[in-house]
Scaffold this motif. Structure first.
Motif, mmCIF file in Angstrom:
data_model
loop_
_atom_site.group_PDB
_atom_site.id
_atom_site.type_symbol
_atom_site.label_atom_id
_atom_site.label_comp_id
_atom_site.label_asym_id
_atom_site.label_seq_id
_atom_site.Cartn_x
_atom_site.Cartn_y
_atom_site.Cartn_z
ATOM 1 N N PRO A 69 0.775 -1.182 0.133
ATOM 2 C CA PRO A 69 -0.059 -0.076 -0.003
ATOM 3 C C PRO A 69 0.930 1.351 -0.130
ATOM 4 C CG PRO A 69 -0.851 -1.451 1.732
ATOM 5 C CD PRO A 69 0.545 -2.067 1.136
ATOM 6 N N GLU A 70 1.935 1.254 0.659
ATOM 7 C CA GLU A 70 2.872 2.303 0.686
ATOM 8 C C GLU A 70 3.523 2.687 -0.767
ATOM 9 O OE1 GLU A 70 3.143 -0.330 2.764
ATOM 10 O OE2 GLU A 70 2.387 0.856 4.432
ATOM 11 N N TYR A 89 0.891 6.647 -6.840
ATOM 12 C CA TYR A 89 -0.388 7.588 -6.980
ATOM 13 C C TYR A 89 -0.029 8.927 -6.895
ATOM 14 C CZ TYR A 89 -3.611 3.554 -7.167
ATOM 15 O OH TYR A 89 -4.414 2.292 -7.503
ATOM 16 N N ALA A 90 0.797 9.619 -5.699
ATOM 17 C CA ALA A 90 1.201 10.806 -5.605
ATOM 18 C C ALA A 90 1.952 11.369 -6.659
ATOM 19 C CB ALA A 90 1.969 10.860 -4.353
ATOM 20 N N ALA A 91 3.019 10.371 -7.179
ATOM 21 C CA ALA A 91 3.748 10.839 -8.349
ATOM 22 C C ALA A 91 3.038 11.132 -9.453
ATOM 23 C CB ALA A 91 4.884 9.756 -8.560
ATOM 24 N N VAL A 92 1.693 10.429 -9.779
ATOM 25 C CA VAL A 92 0.939 10.500 -11.019
ATOM 26 C C VAL A 92 0.136 11.895 -10.796
ATOM 27 C CG1 VAL A 92 -1.359 9.692 -11.823
ATOM 28 C CG2 VAL A 92 0.864 8.006 -11.537
ATOM 29 N N ALA A 136 -5.492 7.143 -9.200
ATOM 30 C CA ALA A 136 -4.686 7.938 -8.275
ATOM 31 C C ALA A 136 -5.664 9.091 -7.765
ATOM 32 C CB ALA A 136 -3.700 8.642 -9.208
ATOM 33 N N LEU A 137 -6.692 9.475 -8.219
ATOM 34 C CA LEU A 137 -7.440 10.564 -7.832
ATOM 35 C C LEU A 137 -8.330 10.067 -6.762
ATOM 36 C CD1 LEU A 137 -8.935 12.162 -11.317
ATOM 37 C CD2 LEU A 137 -7.694 13.431 -9.387
ATOM 38 N N ARG A 138 -8.811 8.895 -6.885
ATOM 39 C CA ARG A 138 -9.675 8.163 -5.944
ATOM 40 C C ARG A 138 -8.928 7.922 -4.749
ATOM 41 N NH1 ARG A 138 -14.126 5.349 -5.101
ATOM 42 N NH2 ARG A 138 -13.960 3.520 -3.954
ATOM 43 N N ASN A 139 -7.596 7.491 -4.791
ATOM 44 C CA ASN A 139 -6.674 7.499 -3.704
ATOM 45 C C ASN A 139 -6.455 8.574 -2.872
ATOM 46 O OD1 ASN A 139 -3.315 6.966 -2.393
ATOM 47 N ND2 ASN A 139 -4.975 5.268 -2.342
ATOM 48 N N GLU A 157 -16.969 5.029 -13.776
ATOM 49 C CA GLU A 157 -17.109 3.866 -13.095
ATOM 50 C C GLU A 157 -16.345 3.901 -11.601
ATOM 51 O OE1 GLU A 157 -15.593 0.537 -15.555
ATOM 52 O OE2 GLU A 157 -17.079 0.778 -17.041
ATOM 53 N N LEU A 158 -15.119 4.576 -11.689
ATOM 54 C CA LEU A 158 -14.305 4.469 -10.477
ATOM 55 C C LEU A 158 -14.455 5.630 -9.615
ATOM 56 C CD1 LEU A 158 -10.912 3.291 -12.463
ATOM 57 C CD2 LEU A 158 -12.571 1.839 -10.786
ATOM 58 N N LEU A 159 -14.948 6.745 -10.026
ATOM 59 C CA LEU A 159 -15.295 7.850 -9.196
ATOM 60 C C LEU A 159 -16.832 8.384 -9.160
ATOM 61 C CD1 LEU A 159 -12.370 10.479 -9.467
ATOM 62 C CD2 LEU A 159 -13.097 9.290 -7.552
#
Lengths: 190, 190
Positions: free
Chosen positions: A8-9, A15-18, A60-63, A119-121
């Protein structure tokens, strides 16, 4: 599942980099090569894990989202809505608006991005909102036949879109709290 | 004034041709050359008359609008709002949404278009709406301190934006009439 191979880390780092890259160059110019280079991972890993640029960006947005509606249940409609608004601070809201503005632009030319966003958000949040409103109905706070129940998403999207369009200012907590008190609760009869 | 040299009929023809072109090729690809060719006029005339592509396009949109809020005064808030909604038929609404969708996209890269849209379309309509709401307050239909008064544009923009985003269907009269009854009037206490 391929997805379980990353910790997860590590996933959070990716995701942060994206999102950083997305803010810097926008969706069109964001390449899997650039993500691979920035995160010191291989393109093969990225594609195995996420399948496409659209899915990687939307996950990445969802996270990044600090609030998932489904997790909120304070016992009253006003409490639930305030919890949603107060969990995202102004700085995060401004960052999110900038990202979403860029994506709204990109969605026109990228149907797969539109599909992934839906679908995801959009759909999970709509379902979470639906459940939150249903609890208010079940508690007797809102009449089950109140016609505004179907329009809560419209009211909220209006607040977000019009703030920039009409007032040319970013959305912030104080504005949203005032808006739900002035518009959403009265329309719902709360 | 250079503007008075064209007859209203000729001006209307030019505006119609601009909107046709806009629908066909979009704002970016629309050139003054193409407008000149389509309308059998000279580029010099177009620039003398309108100054820029952004201004020509926005004036064409403004000319195309069947409702100018400032012209409506039925004697009641419900009557005024219904008059606004019923004067634009569904076909026209769908055409307008498509045009505005394209322009929202173009606005990102064309600050002069954004400026022209604000000055020539958004602000006059906001002023018209303000006057319409003020009359409702003066007649005693809406309390002067009702906090939803400031948010009518937000509510309406939400209806327009969310219909496509959430429901993936174009806006139509029946939807808007239902929305104002469910959301706008209750929020205003009408």
């Amino acid at each position: 599942m391929a997805r379980t191979r990353l910790t997860p880390e590590r996933e959070g780092e990716l995701y942060a980099a994206v999102l950083d890259l997305l803010g810097e160059v926008g969706y069109e110019a964001l390449t899997m090569d650039a993500v691979a280079a920035r995160t010191r991972s291989s393109k093969a890993t990225l594609y195995r894990q996420w399948g496409s640029k659209a899915e990687l960006v939307v996950r990445a947005l969802r996270n990044n989202k600090p609030v998932h509606l489904a997790e909120i249940d304070t016992g009253s409609l006003r409490g639930d809505i305030q919890a949603v608004l107060l969990r995202t601070d102004d700085c995060q809201m401004e960052k999110n608006s900038a990202l979403m503005r860029g994506l709204t632009h990109a969605v026109h030319d990228n149907p797969d991005l539109f599909q992934a966003l839906r679908e995801l958000l959009v759909e999970p949040e709509m379902n979470g909102l639906q459940a939150l409103l249903q609890r208010a109905v079940d508690r007797g706070e809102v009449r089950p036949d109140n016609p505004a129940l179907a329009y809560v998403p419209h009211m909220m999207i209006g607040a977000l879109a019009a703030r920039e369009l009409v007032e040319q200012r970013p959305v912030d907590q104080a504005f949203l709290v005032d808006y739900v008190e002035a518009v959403v609760f009265p329309a719902l009869g709360v």
